[in-house]
Structures are given as structure tokens and as C-alpha cells.
Design a protein around this motif. Sequence first.
Motif, PDB file in Angstrom:
ATOM      1  N   GLU A 256     115.454  32.298  82.755  1.00 23.54           N
ATOM      2  CA  GLU A 256     116.860  32.708  82.686  1.00 23.54           C
ATOM      3  C   GLU A 256     117.483  32.367  81.333  1.00 23.54           C
ATOM      4  OE1 GLU A 256     119.220  31.507  86.053  1.00 23.54           O
ATOM      5  OE2 GLU A 256     117.592  31.963  87.457  1.00 23.54           O
TER       6      GLU A 256
ATOM      7  N   GLN B 288     120.263  34.713  80.127  1.00 21.68           N
ATOM      8  CA  GLN B 288     121.562  34.484  80.767  1.00 21.68           C
ATOM      9  C   GLN B 288     122.247  33.244  80.173  1.00 21.68           C
ATOM     10  OE1 GLN B 288     118.701  35.278  82.277  1.00 21.68           O
ATOM     11  NE2 GLN B 288     119.022  36.259  84.236  1.00 21.68           N
TER      12      GLN B 288
ATOM     13  N   VAL C  60     123.870  34.276  76.939  1.00 20.84           N
ATOM     14  CA  VAL C  60     125.091  35.044  77.200  1.00 20.84           C
ATOM     15  C   VAL C  60     126.238  34.087  77.546  1.00 20.84           C
ATOM     16  CG1 VAL C  60     126.176  36.684  78.787  1.00 20.84           C
ATOM     17  CG2 VAL C  60     123.901  37.150  77.879  1.00 20.84           C
ATOM     18  N   ALA C  61     125.971  33.121  78.418  1.00 24.38           N
ATOM     19  CA  ALA C  61     127.008  32.162  78.817  1.00 24.38           C
ATOM     20  C   ALA C  61     127.497  31.355  77.625  1.00 24.38           C
ATOM     21  CB  ALA C  61     126.480  31.232  79.903  1.00 24.38           C
TER      22      ALA C  61
END
Length: 53
Positions: free
Chosen positions: A30, A33, A36-37
Motif C-alpha cells: 500500500e 496510498q 498519496v496521503a
Amino acid sequence: MLAEYTREALQLLAKGEIRLGITGVLPLDEAAQAHVALESGGSTGKLLLRVGG
């Protein structure tokens, strides 16, 4: 000099005098992700990536 600072920081962590702001732990798959966060400001602390089980 770096070793001295590292040693001092680890001692402060062990004493609880400083803390790490860890927002979450995500599996390595992940990682996208997590990026992105972090880039969107959706994380206020550190995101750790867990390798393996």
C-alpha cells in the motif's frame, strides 16, 4: 558527530522525553496510498511501511 546525536536522540526516546508522531502502519503493497496521503496532507505524522507479515 552524527553517532553522538543519534545516541542522544535514542536516549531521549527511551526516557519518553521526545515522541515520534506515527499516524499509521501500512503494508508495503500500500506504499502508493501512503504517498498519496502524505502528499495531500492527509497525514499529520509519520506513515510506516511494514515489510513482510
